[in-house]
Design a protein around this motif. Structure first.
Motif, short mmCIF file in Angstrom:
data_model
loop_
_atom_site.label_atom_id
_atom_site.label_comp_id
_atom_site.label_asym_id
_atom_site.label_seq_id
_atom_site.Cartn_x
_atom_site.Cartn_y
_atom_site.Cartn_z
N ASP A 5 -5.70 0.39 -7.99
CA ASP A 5 -5.62 -0.44 -6.79
C ASP A 5 -6.71 -1.49 -6.76
O ASP A 5 -7.55 -1.59 -7.67
CB ASP A 5 -5.64 0.42 -5.53
N TYR A 6 -6.72 -2.27 -5.70
CA TYR A 6 -7.61 -3.42 -5.56
C TYR A 6 -9.05 -3.02 -5.28
O TYR A 6 -9.95 -3.86 -5.35
CB TYR A 6 -7.11 -4.34 -4.45
N GLU A 7 -9.29 -1.76 -4.93
CA GLU A 7 -10.65 -1.29 -4.71
C GLU A 7 -11.25 -0.66 -5.96
O GLU A 7 -12.36 -0.15 -5.92
CB GLU A 7 -10.68 -0.28 -3.55
N LYS B 297 -15.05 -2.94 -9.33
CA LYS B 297 -14.19 -4.01 -8.81
C LYS B 297 -12.73 -3.62 -8.99
O LYS B 297 -12.42 -2.51 -9.42
CB LYS B 297 -14.50 -5.33 -9.53
N ARG B 298 -11.87 -4.56 -8.67
CA ARG B 298 -10.43 -4.31 -8.70
C ARG B 298 -9.97 -3.84 -10.07
O ARG B 298 -10.29 -4.44 -11.10
CB ARG B 298 -9.71 -5.61 -8.31
N SER C 76 -10.57 -3.04 -15.54
CA SER C 76 -10.96 -3.57 -14.23
C SER C 76 -11.65 -4.92 -14.36
O SER C 76 -12.05 -5.35 -15.45
CB SER C 76 -11.89 -2.57 -13.54
N GLU D 187 -13.30 6.91 -8.92
CA GLU D 187 -13.83 5.76 -8.19
C GLU D 187 -15.02 5.12 -8.92
O GLU D 187 -15.95 4.61 -8.30
CB GLU D 187 -14.25 6.17 -6.78
N ARG E 37 0.82 -1.22 0.00
CA ARG E 37 0.00 0.00 0.00
C ARG E 37 0.85 1.26 0.00
O ARG E 37 0.44 2.29 0.53
CB ARG E 37 -0.95 0.03 1.21
N ARG F 17 -4.79 3.66 0.36
CA ARG F 17 -5.75 2.95 1.20
C ARG F 17 -5.81 1.47 0.87
O ARG F 17 -6.24 0.66 1.68
CB ARG F 17 -7.14 3.56 1.02
N SER F 18 -5.42 1.09 -0.33
CA SER F 18 -5.59 -0.29 -0.77
C SER F 18 -4.31 -0.78 -1.44
O SER F 18 -3.40 0.00 -1.75
CB SER F 18 -6.77 -0.38 -1.75
#
Length: 718
Positions: free
Chosen positions: A483-485, A507-508, A526, A503, A425, A463-464
């Motif tokens: 990122d994974y989020e 998904k990832r 993604s 955002e 991270r 954050r991820s």
């Protein structure tokens, strides 16, 4: 004979048919009609009678057969068991008069005590064998078998049943069978000869084409050998003139004249020797040939003088050793190099026939055919390096984060800094200049121990877990991450703050990439099966592409801001024009598993990696596959992919880095990471894999990282 008898037999029926077909009704049987005078014979009348008789016979036979078939069909229906609806087997009669298969009625009475047809009360004691029906069934079955039997089967059955046949009839039958056998054998022999003839014609055509291709290849090789020999003579003369000029006084005309005559004499000798050995090119004496750039051996009458300068002998030995090593590498990959040479020579030879006269004049003036020139570049770059040497090594993890997998490594615009990201991270930025000074010494084998670099100059927390990084190639201090989020973030490395956060992915997000030609644009892919185009000047995506499978990687074409390559879990690469996203420009198929990476070597060359343990090279201009690379292992993890103009590098799940030349399908060099923990067992060491790789532009230097968090600076070496 048969025609006349038919007409004679059918004339009355024809007459009665004509009377019955008239409009007047038939006369009663007890009335006698007066005799009618017979009409005079006419030439066309018998033919009409014959045709009517034939039609009547055919119609009567058809009606008889139809009636017979209907009767047989009705009879067959009567022979069906009401329970299983099949021909009755072992017929038994009930007290109420119905017949069934013995096993069918017994099975029925085990469950119910009534007749399946009339529901009359029935027990096992009220069942009796139906001998008559069984006899009829046997006859019907025999008749059906006889009806479906072939004529040969009928003949065999007749002879087996003792049918009386005279010797004359047997001789006639044997004669017919013998004639039939000879005809069948002849037809079969003719068919076999036809098949063999077709095969030989196809084989001859193929071999003629192969011979023609071999002759063309030999012609190309002969031309190229002549060109290379002339070029070697030119290089030799230039070298000798330069060396003699350094050894002799410039103002001595006699020495100058002697030097020129000696060089010309020796050059002519070399050319004659080259011509005499011109026809001896082949794999058997390939080891005795000299590669480009090596100095030819001189005879005792030549210029075998010891160099007056210090260290010349040592330098000559070094050059000889390098030449031998390069020759050895040629032999190792000879088949691939041969295929590469012939492919380039044939392709460019066909293209040169269609070029304008101006281009042909340029080729003739330079002496080199473009195919030979292209292959020489491949041969030079491929044989220059044989291994990867470690220059520096650093540890990506820290005391507070046990997860050390590096998911992405990227150089900035000027190759001054490189950034790393992964499951820790954090985005870490390192200064490459601290290790760049070691690269020069590495080329001359001075550095024996790799340097260690540990301290990043910039760290940015997220954050991820991070999956991918992409530097802006125009704005030096901007870097994007996914990122994974599913969050795509644009960072300012100078202020260590995020500029934009997107955002929209559900998904990832696996991949993100800045456009080289339009630096404010970036693309991301993604697991939500969506490709999104972003602009750093807007807070929302400017374009969405919905796909049917997870997106593993995305990449802008370096020469265009509207063309994007997308690698998907559907095993395909989708190449889009963003001006029309209703359908991709082309879909590249060939991988057997998910496509994990896509990278552009040039505007027209695209490399892809897949979890089927292969890399593939594609031509996005012609929409064709170019080459498949095998040697590494990749079945489940993201192991990294990086390219420059000549080389493709990737990781392996064996904790090794593999480097491929783009023209050769087998690895040119590789390096295996060792375990940092001495307590690791063999199983632990086998679980580590390479997770990220990145070339330093077009240099032989490369950054690599593995799942332990170890980062190494590697350089291609001889």
């Amino acid at each position: 004979m048969m025609g006349d008898s038919s007409v004679g037999a059918l004339v009355p029926s024809v007459k009665s048919e004509s009377k019955s077909s008239s409009i007047s009704p038939p006369e009663p049987a007890n009335t006698t009609a007066p005799p009618l005078p017979l009409p005079l014979p006419q030439p066309e009348r018998p033919l009409q009678l014959v045709e009517s008789a034939s039609e009547a016979v055919a119609m009567a036979m058809a009606m008889a057969m139809a009636v017979k078939d209907d009767a047989v069909e009705e009879m067959d229906k009567d022979f069906l068991c009401p329970i299983c609806m099949q021909i009755i087997k072992d017929a038994f009669l009930t007290a109420c008069g119905h017949s069934f298969c013995y096993m069918c009625i017994i099975t029925h009475l085990n469950n119910k005590h009534n007749c399946p047809c009339c529901t009359h009360h029935l027990t096992n004691n009220q069942l009796f064998p139906n001998f008559l029906l069984n006899k009829l069934l046997k006859k019907t079955s025999a008749r059906q078998i006889s009806k479906n039997a072939s004529p040969i089967e009928h003949l065999r059955q007749s002879l087996q049943q003792g049918c009386e046949v005279s010797v004359k009839e047997l001789d006639s039958i044997l004669s017919l069978l013998s004639e039939r056998k000879r005809k069948i054998e002849q037809d079969e022999a003719e068919t076999n000869m036809l098949i063999l003839h077709d095969f030989l014609n196809c084989l001859r055509k193929q071999k003629v084409e192969e011979l023609s291709q071999i002759q063309n290849d030999l012609h190309y090789i002969k031309e190229d050998v002549s060109v290379v020999e002339r070029r070697r003579m030119e290089l030799y003369r230039t070298k000798e003139r330069y060396s003699v000029k350094l050894r002799m006084p410039v103002d001595d005309p006699a020495a100058e004249k002697s030097r020129s005559s000696s060089i010309d004499k020796h050059s002519s000798g070399l050319m004659s020797n080259a011509r005499s050995s011109h026809g001896r090119i082949g794999s058997g004496n390939f080891q005795n040939k000299k590669v480009d750039g090596t100095r030819p051996q001189l005879s005792s009458q030549g210029f075998q003088r010891k160099d007056a300068f210090s260290g010349s002998d040592q330098q000559s030995l070094i050059q000889t050793g390098l030449a031998v090593a390069r020759k050895r590498r040629i032999h190792t990959q000879f088949n691939d190099l041969q295929e590469c040479y012939l492919q380039k020579r044939r392709t460019l030879a066909n293209q040169s026939r269609k070029t304008e006269e101006r281009d042909i004049n340029v080729i003739q003036r330079e002496g080199y055919h473009p195919g030979l020139d292209d292959f020489q570049n491949v041969l030079t770059t491929f044989t220059r390096y044989s291994r990867l040497r470690v220059i520096a090594e650093l540890k990506h993890g820290d005391l507070f984060h046990s997860a050390n997998i590096v998911s992405s490594i990227e150089f900035d615009r000027d190759d001054e800094f490189f950034a790393t990201a992964g499951v820790s991270r954090r985005i870490k930025v390192f200064e490459f200049s601290s290790v760049s000074s070691l690269l020069i010494y590495a080329l001359f084998e001075v550095v024996n121990e790799p340097a260690e670099v540990h301290c990043p100059i910039v760290e940015m927390s997220t954050r991820s877990k991070l999956s991918c990084l992409s530097w802006n190639k125009y704005t030096k201090n901007q870097i994007a991450s996914s990122d994974y989020e599913g969050i795509v973030t644009v960072w300012d490395v100078t202020t260590r703050q995020s500029i934009m956060e997107y955002e929209e992915h559900e998904k990832r997000a696996w991949s993100v990439d800045f456009s080289r030609t339009e630096p404010s644009m970036l693309v991301s892919g993604s697991d939500d099966c969506k490709v999104k185009i972003w602009c750093t000047k807007q807070e929302a995506s400017v374009l969405n592409i919905d796909m049917k499978a997870n997106i593993c990687c995305v990449k802008y074409n370096p020469g265009s801001s509207v063309h994007v390559a997308v690698g998907s879990a559907d095993h395909h690469i989708h190449y889009y024009d963003l001006r029309n996203i209703s359908a991709p420009l082309h879909v590249f198929s060939g991988h057997r598993k998910a496509v994990s990476y896509v990278k552009f070597l040039s505007n027209n060359e695209l490399a892809s990696a897949s979890t089927d343990s292969t890399l593939r090279l594609w031509d996005v201009k012609e929409n064709v596959p170019v080459r498949t690379f095998r040697g590494h292992t990749n079945e489940k993890n993201f192991v990294g992919l990086t390219v420059n103009s000549e080389y493709i590098a990737c990781g392996s799940e064996t904790n090794e880095v593999f480097v491929y030349h783009k023209a050769i399908s087998k690895p040119a060099a590789w390096h295996k990471f060792g375990s940092l923990n001495v307590d690791d067992t063999d199983d632990d060491a086998a679980s580590y894999f390479i997770s990220a790789v990145c070339w330093k532009s077009d240099s032989p230097t490369m950054l690599t990282a593995n799942s332990q968090g170890t980062i190494k600076v590697l350089v291609l070496a001889a």
